[in-house]
Every structure is written in structure tokens, then in C-alpha cells.
Design a protein around this motif. Structure first.
Motif, PDB file in Angstrom:
ATOM      1  N   ALA A   1      10.756 -39.218 -31.693  1.00 39.80           N
ATOM      2  CA  ALA A   1      11.191 -39.596 -33.054  1.00 39.80           C
ATOM      3  C   ALA A   1      12.679 -39.289 -33.226  1.00 39.80           C
ATOM      4  O   ALA A   1      13.442 -40.103 -33.758  1.00 39.80           O
ATOM      5  CB  ALA A   1      10.371 -38.837 -34.089  1.00 39.80           C
ATOM      6  N   THR A   2      13.088 -38.111 -32.738  1.00 38.85           N
ATOM      7  CA  THR A   2      14.505 -37.719 -32.855  1.00 38.85           C
ATOM      8  C   THR A   2      15.381 -38.717 -32.117  1.00 38.85           C
ATOM      9  O   THR A   2      16.406 -39.169 -32.644  1.00 38.85           O
ATOM     10  CB  THR A   2      14.705 -36.300 -32.249  1.00 38.85           C
ATOM     11  N   ALA A   3      14.945 -39.077 -30.885  1.00 40.04           N
ATOM     12  CA  ALA A   3      15.747 -40.022 -30.096  1.00 40.04           C
ATOM     13  C   ALA A   3      15.867 -41.355 -30.835  1.00 40.04           C
ATOM     14  O   ALA A   3      16.963 -41.941 -30.920  1.00 40.04           O
ATOM     15  CB  ALA A   3      15.104 -40.221 -28.732  1.00 40.04           C
ATOM     16  N   ALA A   4      14.744 -41.831 -31.414  1.00 44.11           N
ATOM     17  CA  ALA A   4      14.773 -43.124 -32.120  1.00 44.11           C
ATOM     18  C   ALA A   4      15.715 -43.068 -33.316  1.00 44.11           C
ATOM     19  O   ALA A   4      16.528 -43.977 -33.536  1.00 44.11           O
ATOM     20  CB  ALA A   4      13.356 -43.496 -32.581  1.00 44.11           C
ATOM     21  N   LEU A   5      15.661 -41.969 -34.074  1.00 42.70           N
ATOM     22  CA  LEU A   5      16.489 -41.878 -35.279  1.00 42.70           C
ATOM     23  C   LEU A   5      17.972 -41.715 -34.928  1.00 42.70           C
ATOM     24  O   LEU A   5      18.834 -42.259 -35.610  1.00 42.70           O
ATOM     25  CB  LEU A   5      16.005 -40.725 -36.167  1.00 42.70           C
ATOM     26  N   ILE A   6      18.237 -40.993 -33.825  1.00 46.57           N
ATOM     27  CA  ILE A   6      19.646 -40.854 -33.410  1.00 46.57           C
ATOM     28  C   ILE A   6      20.183 -42.222 -32.963  1.00 46.57           C
ATOM     29  O   ILE A   6      21.303 -42.607 -33.303  1.00 46.57           O
ATOM     30  CB  ILE A   6      19.787 -39.797 -32.287  1.00 46.57           C
ATOM     31  N   LEU A   7      19.342 -42.967 -32.257  1.00 44.36           N
ATOM     32  CA  LEU A   7      19.747 -44.316 -31.812  1.00 44.36           C
ATOM     33  C   LEU A   7      20.109 -45.190 -33.026  1.00 44.36           C
ATOM     34  O   LEU A   7      21.148 -45.867 -33.052  1.00 44.36           O
ATOM     35  CB  LEU A   7      18.596 -44.951 -31.027  1.00 44.36           C
ATOM     36  N   VAL A   8      19.264 -45.132 -34.047  1.00 43.30           N
ATOM     37  CA  VAL A   8      19.532 -45.931 -35.260  1.00 43.30           C
ATOM     38  C   VAL A   8      20.835 -45.476 -35.917  1.00 43.30           C
ATOM     39  O   VAL A   8      21.674 -46.297 -36.303  1.00 43.30           O
ATOM     40  CB  VAL A   8      18.350 -45.813 -36.253  1.00 43.30           C
ATOM     41  N   ALA A   9      21.034 -44.146 -35.996  1.00 37.66           N
ATOM     42  CA  ALA A   9      22.240 -43.632 -36.662  1.00 37.66           C
ATOM     43  C   ALA A   9      23.495 -44.028 -35.883  1.00 37.66           C
ATOM     44  O   ALA A   9      24.476 -44.494 -36.483  1.00 37.66           O
ATOM     45  CB  ALA A   9      22.148 -42.107 -36.795  1.00 37.66           C
ATOM     46  N   VAL A  10      23.433 -43.888 -34.561  1.00 37.98           N
ATOM     47  CA  VAL A  10      24.636 -44.189 -33.756  1.00 37.98           C
ATOM     48  C   VAL A  10      24.980 -45.677 -33.858  1.00 37.98           C
ATOM     49  O   VAL A  10      26.149 -46.046 -34.050  1.00 37.98           O
ATOM     50  CB  VAL A  10      24.413 -43.756 -32.285  1.00 37.98           C
ATOM     51  N   THR A  11      23.957 -46.544 -33.783  1.00 33.65           N
ATOM     52  CA  THR A  11      24.260 -47.984 -33.843  1.00 33.65           C
ATOM     53  C   THR A  11      24.628 -48.436 -35.258  1.00 33.65           C
ATOM     54  O   THR A  11      25.046 -49.561 -35.460  1.00 33.65           O
ATOM     55  CB  THR A  11      23.069 -48.831 -33.328  1.00 33.65           C
TER      56      THR A  11
ATOM     57  N   GLU B   1      21.308 -59.598 -34.767  1.00 34.05           N
ATOM     58  CA  GLU B   1      19.907 -59.556 -34.319  1.00 34.05           C
ATOM     59  C   GLU B   1      19.613 -58.266 -33.554  1.00 34.05           C
ATOM     60  O   GLU B   1      18.575 -57.637 -33.763  1.00 34.05           O
ATOM     61  CB  GLU B   1      19.555 -60.750 -33.425  1.00 34.05           C
ATOM     62  N   SER B   2      20.547 -57.870 -32.649  1.00 40.82           N
ATOM     63  CA  SER B   2      20.332 -56.666 -31.852  1.00 40.82           C
ATOM     64  C   SER B   2      20.320 -55.442 -32.763  1.00 40.82           C
ATOM     65  O   SER B   2      19.467 -54.565 -32.657  1.00 40.82           O
ATOM     66  CB  SER B   2      21.441 -56.489 -30.816  1.00 40.82           C
ATOM     67  N   TRP B   3      21.282 -55.417 -33.684  1.00 42.52           N
ATOM     68  CA  TRP B   3      21.364 -54.281 -34.603  1.00 42.52           C
ATOM     69  C   TRP B   3      20.089 -54.178 -35.441  1.00 42.52           C
ATOM     70  O   TRP B   3      19.525 -53.110 -35.628  1.00 42.52           O
ATOM     71  CB  TRP B   3      22.591 -54.449 -35.502  1.00 42.52           C
ATOM     72  N   HIS B   4      19.611 -55.323 -35.915  1.00 47.43           N
ATOM     73  CA  HIS B   4      18.439 -55.339 -36.766  1.00 47.43           C
ATOM     74  C   HIS B   4      17.209 -54.844 -36.012  1.00 47.43           C
ATOM     75  O   HIS B   4      16.418 -54.048 -36.517  1.00 47.43           O
ATOM     76  CB  HIS B   4      18.219 -56.764 -37.295  1.00 47.43           C
ATOM     77  N   LEU B   5      17.079 -55.299 -34.765  1.00 47.25           N
ATOM     78  CA  LEU B   5      15.940 -54.889 -33.939  1.00 47.25           C
ATOM     79  C   LEU B   5      15.975 -53.374 -33.705  1.00 47.25           C
ATOM     80  O   LEU B   5      14.967 -52.691 -33.863  1.00 47.25           O
ATOM     81  CB  LEU B   5      15.993 -55.629 -32.599  1.00 47.25           C
ATOM     82  N   LEU B   6      17.166 -52.856 -33.371  1.00 47.05           N
ATOM     83  CA  LEU B   6      17.296 -51.415 -33.141  1.00 47.05           C
ATOM     84  C   LEU B   6      16.981 -50.631 -34.425  1.00 47.05           C
ATOM     85  O   LEU B   6      16.401 -49.554 -34.389  1.00 47.05           O
ATOM     86  CB  LEU B   6      18.727 -51.077 -32.692  1.00 47.05           C
ATOM     87  N   HIS B   7      17.363 -51.223 -35.552  1.00 49.53           N
ATOM     88  CA  HIS B   7      17.161 -50.548 -36.828  1.00 49.53           C
ATOM     89  C   HIS B   7      15.677 -50.338 -37.131  1.00 49.53           C
ATOM     90  O   HIS B   7      15.301 -49.381 -37.809  1.00 49.53           O
ATOM     91  CB  HIS B   7      17.818 -51.375 -37.931  1.00 49.53           C
ATOM     92  N   LEU B   8      14.845 -51.232 -36.600  1.00 49.63           N
ATOM     93  CA  LEU B   8      13.404 -51.100 -36.844  1.00 49.63           C
ATOM     94  C   LEU B   8      12.841 -49.844 -36.171  1.00 49.63           C
ATOM     95  O   LEU B   8      11.757 -49.387 -36.516  1.00 49.63           O
ATOM     96  CB  LEU B   8      12.655 -52.344 -36.344  1.00 49.63           C
ATOM     97  N   TYR B   9      13.616 -49.269 -35.228  1.00 46.85           N
ATOM     98  CA  TYR B   9      13.174 -48.034 -34.580  1.00 46.85           C
ATOM     99  C   TYR B   9      13.071 -46.886 -35.588  1.00 46.85           C
ATOM    100  O   TYR B   9      12.434 -45.879 -35.316  1.00 46.85           O
ATOM    101  CB  TYR B   9      14.149 -47.636 -33.458  1.00 46.85           C
ATOM    102  N   ALA B  10      13.724 -47.029 -36.719  1.00 48.28           N
ATOM    103  CA  ALA B  10      13.652 -45.974 -37.743  1.00 48.28           C
ATOM    104  C   ALA B  10      12.198 -45.788 -38.192  1.00 48.28           C
ATOM    105  O   ALA B  10      11.745 -44.663 -38.411  1.00 48.28           O
ATOM    106  CB  ALA B  10      14.526 -46.333 -38.930  1.00 48.28           C
ATOM    107  N   TYR B  11      11.467 -46.914 -38.318  1.00 47.71           N
ATOM    108  CA  TYR B  11      10.051 -46.810 -38.711  1.00 47.71           C
ATOM    109  C   TYR B  11       9.276 -46.040 -37.645  1.00 47.71           C
ATOM    110  O   TYR B  11       8.403 -45.230 -37.948  1.00 47.71           O
ATOM    111  CB  TYR B  11       9.430 -48.194 -38.892  1.00 47.71           C
TER     112      TYR B  11
END
Ligand SMILES: Cc1cc2nc3c(=O)[nH]c(=O)nc-3n(C[C@H](O)[C@H](O)[C@H](O)COP(=O)(O)OP(=O)(O)OC[C@H]3O[C@@H](n4cnc5c(N)ncnc54)[C@H](O)[C@@H]3O)c2cc1C
Length: 482
Positions: free
Chosen positions: A159-169, A181-191
């Protein structure tokens, strides 16, 4: 009455002190703001109730461990609460969208999102330090023990890795380099992050289950967030798509690289859409339907018919010209609050750049105003780039709109966010932007001002309008950027 005078070179500017109108929506806005703050207070109160405050009191040499762990619990709890509020903020709940608008919600989303991730990182550091101090072990060894032996911690790590990925991108520098599109897809990792963090919160987070009140609070928050996402991001769009069965009626060329799409459907008069709003559209052509794109209505809704107008700027918008009559359409929306509901004054000025004219053209059709009380200022690169020129001229004649078309190259956009930003909104060669705006609409302070176009340009026009005395509640904006 105008209150204060300011000098801007050749023009004298009057600033209005007209009182802000207090509408029911303002009241609701305050109520929602208070509820959001209350959730954070509840979380802190539950932490205090669970003995969090006592653990902070110095209690001999062995008190460092409990103190750090207690602060770690607090930061973790507030972080989890903010994450759930974030989910609620972006669930596209119609009343929240209408009250705040996309721009404000996006700004809050950034603020709450980054705060939550920072608190989550503080939580990890403080808990590890606290447990290490209590167990008299090294920090890294304790971190490993926590991950390897405590239940749910491996999932929490993911979960931490996913949220850090969203924050960094989401940081501006990284975001600018990513396709939407790439940003949006990565953003879904927040869920994913929110979901994967739950097991460790339940199995090791004593504060979650420390009292019936705590259990009820957290389950209510999770249930509300889940219901909002399922209902408003999936359920409502699916319902509207199935109910209205929208299809392309025909496609018309409007100018170089610009096409209008007329859409029909079932019971469109029951669709709660206003001029100035937009939908996220997916055309079921086989190619590109997985990506939804936002387009505003370019005409006020007509009985049984809607119109959007699209400028070809990339892969998917270029496909619009090839849409065939009868193509099925999936819609999410309507969204946006650039509508008649925001109106405060009897006079209105619309300022558009490029394809940003679409929602303003629809609004000019729908809004009530007296002849001479509406103005449209429209900038485009060349005379050929004025979409709907003929339509606008006819509308202007019919309804008494003051129409100003400003062709010309962009001023130096590099300076749009600089100290002279408000002078740059006009095309090159038109001189000082504030003076120009004042010449075109001398009583602008008494108008509602609707602005639509690219982000930097909008910042510039908004500053110019504010300099001419337009208050924040008279400024209504929609950015055509994500
Ligand atoms: C609220 C809103 C209303 C809009 N209304 C209109 C309109 O009425 N007419 C019109 O021509 N354009 C409108 N746009 C812009 C339009 O959505 C983009 O031009 C379109 O999505 C580009 O997609 P593409 O795949 O062709 O281009 P790409 O090559 O993918 O991107 C071109 C540009 O569009 C941006 N973009 C791409 N996808 C999206 C997306 N899903 N959301 C936001 N920006 C995106 C990209 O960041 C880039 O700046 C609107 C945008 C927003 C945010």
C-alpha cells in the motif's frame, strides 16, 4: 458604489465593494467544510480516548518508545482519515462537484493527498523508532521485524509503495512528462493503496477497534467511501448511459481541425445538464473507447439533442471527425459548475481563448440578460480560428451581445505566471491587458465574468479581472487542462 480608485497607467480602475451574496450553496459549502474538519477532530478524540495523550507525557527514561509510538499512531490515523476524505472528494458526488467546482476540488485533492502521504511516511518512521526504542533494537532490524512478523504488514508495505508512486507521479515535474492516460492509470493505484492498508489497520492498529465508537466510525467512513465510488463513479454513469442510449446523430466541420458532434438519445430532456457543463465521453468505435475525454456542450441543451465541439489536438480528438451516425456513446457526467447557477449580477462578460469558447457559447444562448448587458471577448490565433464566428455574430445580433474578436499571436506565455501576468492575456500587439479589458468593458466590476481556455492564459485573465475590481464570487472559470 465604486469605493476605491487605482491607477493602471492610462486607465483609472474602480474597485467595487459590492457585498457578496450569501446563497444556500454557500451555507452547504460551509457545512461540508465543517464536517470534513470534524472527522479529523473525531480521529484525534478517539486517539486521546485510547490513551494516546497519556503516552506522550514523560514517564522516566523508558518513555521515548511509547511517546514515539503514540505520535506514530496519531499520524497514521489522521493519514488514513485524510485518504478516505480524498476518496470521497474525488468520487464525483454531484452536490460536492456543483458546490466547489473542479478547480477547487483538484486543488484540495493535491493538498489533502500530499498531506496524507507525508503523514503516512511520518507514521512509518515514528512507529519504527518507537518500537525500536521499546525493544532496544536497531531501527532497520525493527522495521524488518514489523514487516515480517506483524499481521497485514506485507500488504501495508505494498500500500505504501502504491501511494508513494501516486504521489511522485503527481508532482508537477513528473506529471508534465507523462501522457494523461498513463498518469490516470497510475493514479488508480491510490484505490489499491487504500484497500491494501485496511488489513494492518484492523489486525495491528489497536485504535481502529479500541472501542465500539472507533469501530463504528472507521467502518462508516470505509462504507461511505466505497458506496460513493461505486455509486457515483460507476453506478450513476452506467445508469445514465443505459437510460439515455446516446448516439451520434451527425458530425459537422466547423473550421480547421474543429468538428461538432450532434447527439441524440432517449429522454434527453430528463438528463440534468445545463449549458456550460461537460461530460466525459467514450465513443464506441472500437478504437480508443477505453479512454474517456472531457468535452463541454457547445450549444444549450435542445429537446432531444446535445452538441459538443472538438478541436483535434491529439490521437483521440482527431478520431472525432470519423465518427459515423449511429455510433453508441458512453457518458459520465454532467460535471462542472460553469453554469447559470453561479450568476450573481445582471451583467455578464465571457472571455474565451481558442476552443475554450464552447461552454461560453452555450451559456450565452441559455442565460437571461438584457440587450447590451452581455459581452463576449474571444481571442484566437488568426481570423480563421474563430470557431462559430457566424453563429456568434447571429446570436450577438439577436440578443444584443457586445462581441469582440481578438485575433493575434499569443503574447509571451513564458511570462504568464510572472509578475506582469495580468498584462499578457491579450494577443501580442494589443498592449496592456488590464487597460484593454477596461476599454472593452468599463464597468467590469459589476459583471459576472466567465472565463474558459488554457490554464496559464486563464490565470492571466483572472488577475486582470480582479485588478479591475471583480470579486472572487463573480469569477467563474473552467480550465481545459487536467
Ligand atoms: C473540463 C474540460 C472540458 C473540455 N472541453 C473541451 C471542448 O469542449 N472541446 C475541445 O476540443 N476540448 C475540450 N477539452 C480538452 C479535451 O478534453 C482534450 O483536448 C482531449 O481530451 C485531448 O485528447 P487526445 O487524446 O486527442 O489528445 P492527447 O494527445 O492525449 O492530449 C492532448 C492534450 O489534451 C490533454 N488531455 C488528454 N486527455 C485528457 C483528459 N481525459 N482530460 C483532460 N485533458 C486531457 C492532454 O494533457 C494534452 O494537453 C476539455 C477539457 C476539459 C478538462
Amino acid at each position: 458604489m465604486p469605493r476605491k480608485q487605482r491607477d493602471y497607467g492610462p486607465v483609472t480602475v474602480y474597485q467595487t465593494s459590492a457585498p457578496a451574496v450569501r446563497t444556500p450553496s454557500r451555507w452547504w459549502r460551509d457545512a461540508i467544510g465543517v464536517s470534513v474538519a470534524t472527522t479529523v477532530l473525531i480521529v484525534v478524540a478517539l486517539w486521546v480516548h485510547g490513551g494516546g495523550l497519556q503516552d506522550l507525557l514523560p514517564n522516566g527514561p523508558a518513555s521515548a518508545g511509547p511517546m514515539l509510538s503514540s505520535l506514530g499512531r496519531l499520524t497514521g490515523l489522521v493519514s488514513a482519515d485524510l485518504l478516505l476524505l480524498l476518496v470521497l472528494l474525488m468520487a464525483r458526488i454531484p452536490v460536492v462537484e456543483r458546490l466547489y467546482g473542479r478547480g477547487t476540488l483538484a486543488r484540495w485533492h493535491r493538498l489533502v493527498g500530499f498531506t496524507s502521504v507525508n503523514l503516512m511516511l511520518a507514521h512509518i518512521v515514528l512507529i519504527t523508532l518507537g518500537y525500536a526504542a521499546a525493544a532496544h533494537t536497531g531501527t532497520l532490524a525493527e522495521l524488518w521485524t514489523l514487516i515480517a512478523t506483524y499481521p497485514g504488514m506485507l500488504l501495508a508495505l505494498l500500500a505504501t509503495a502504491a501511494l508513494i508512486l501516486v504521489a511522485v507521479t503527481s508532482m508537477r515535474a513528473a506529471r508534465g512528462r507523462l501522457r494523461y492516460e498513463s498518469w490516470h492509470l497510475l493514479h488508480l493505484y491510490a484505490y489499491l493503496g487504500v484497500g491494501l492498508a485496511i488489513p494492518h489497520e484492523l489486525w495491528t492498529g489497536t485504535d481502529f477497534l479500541s472501542s465500539p465508537a472507533a469501530t463504528a466510525y472507521w467502518w462508516t467512513m470505509y462504507a461511505l467511501s466505497m458506496a460513493a465510488i461505486l455509486g457515483y463513479r460507476f453506478g450513476l454513469p452506467a445508469y445514465r448511459t443505459l437510460r439515455h442510449q446516446m448516439r451520434v446523430e451527425w458530425v459537422v466541420a466547423e473550421g480547421p481541425g474543429v468538428w461538432s458532434v450532434w447527439l441524440t438519445g432517449r429522454a434527453l430532456d430528463r438528463l440534468p445538464v445545463r449549458a456550460g457543463q461537460f461530460f466525459n465521453w467514450r465513443f464506441l468505435t472500437g478504437r480508443g473507447w477505453t479512454r474517456a475525454h472531457p468535452y463541454s456542450l457547445s450549444a444549450a441543451p435542445q429537446p432531444g439533442r446535445l452538441r459538443i465541439t472538438v478541436k483535434s489536438l491529439g490521437d483521440d480528438s482527431a478520431l472525432v471527425q470519423r465518427l459515423r451516425p449511429g455510433t453508441r456513446v458512453l457518458v459520465e457526467g454532467p460535471y462542472g459548475n460553469l453554469t447559470a447557477e453561479r450568476r450573481r449580477r445582471s451583467r455578464v462578460t465571457m472571455i474565451a481563448s481558442g476552443i475554450g469558447v464552447t461552454p461560453l457559447r452555450a451559456l450565452l444562448e441559455e442565460l437571461p440578460y438584457r440587450p447590451g448587458h452581455a459581452t463576449l471577448i474571444y481571442r484566437a490565433r488568426t481570423g480563421a480560428d474563430f470557431t462559430f464566428q457566424q453563429e456568434l455574430e447571429e446570436l450577438a445580433k439577436r440578443r444584443g451581445i457586445r462581441l469582440f474578436l481578438l485575433p493575434g499571436k499569443r503574447a509571451d506565455w513564458a511570462t504568464l505566471n510572472g509578475p506582469n501576468a495580468s498584462e499578457q492575456w491579450a494577443p501580442a500587439g494589443y498592449g496592456d491587458g488590464i487597460a484593454l479589458l477596461h476599454r472593452l468593458v468599463p464597468d467590469l466590476a459589476w459583471h459576472d465574468v466567465y472565463i474558459c481556455g488554457p490554464q496559464g492564459w486563464m490565470t492571466s485573465v483572472s488577475r486582470a479581472a480582479r485588478a479591475l475590481g471583480v470579486a472572487d464570487d463573480q469569477l467563474h472559470t473552467e480550465e481545459f487542462t487536467w
